[in-house]
Design an enzyme around this catalytic site. Sequence first.
Site, short mmCIF file in Angstrom:
data_model
loop_
_atom_site.label_atom_id
_atom_site.label_comp_id
_atom_site.label_asym_id
_atom_site.label_seq_id
_atom_site.Cartn_x
_atom_site.Cartn_y
_atom_site.Cartn_z
N MET A 30 0.83 -1.18 0.00
CA MET A 30 0.00 0.00 0.00
C MET A 30 0.87 1.24 0.00
O MET A 30 1.54 1.50 0.99
CB MET A 30 -0.87 0.03 1.26
N PRO A 31 0.86 2.00 -1.05
CA PRO A 31 1.60 3.26 -1.04
C PRO A 31 0.88 4.32 -0.19
O PRO A 31 -0.32 4.52 -0.31
CB PRO A 31 1.61 3.68 -2.51
N PHE A 32 1.65 4.97 0.66
CA PHE A 32 1.18 6.12 1.42
C PHE A 32 2.02 7.31 0.98
O PHE A 32 3.24 7.27 1.02
CB PHE A 32 1.40 5.91 2.93
N TYR B 87 -2.95 5.83 -0.66
CA TYR B 87 -3.45 6.81 0.31
C TYR B 87 -2.62 8.09 0.21
O TYR B 87 -1.40 8.04 0.25
CB TYR B 87 -3.35 6.26 1.73
#
Length: 59
Positions: A1-3, A40
């Site tokens: 998941m890239p933040f 996100y």
Amino acid sequence: MPFVHVELVEGRSAEVKAALAKEITEVVMKHTGAPRETIYVIYDDMAKENFYPHGEPKQ
């Protein structure tokens, strides 16, 4: 998941932030292959009195 954390000096509208978040998401998808649902974008709004570019207070 890239933040993706974005720090901005306060004062940008919700519309501006939404447009920027959309574009950031598109770029992350393009370059990482991550699905949109896993990306996100998080904004940290900084009070102007807490920003000192070049050691001087932000005007």
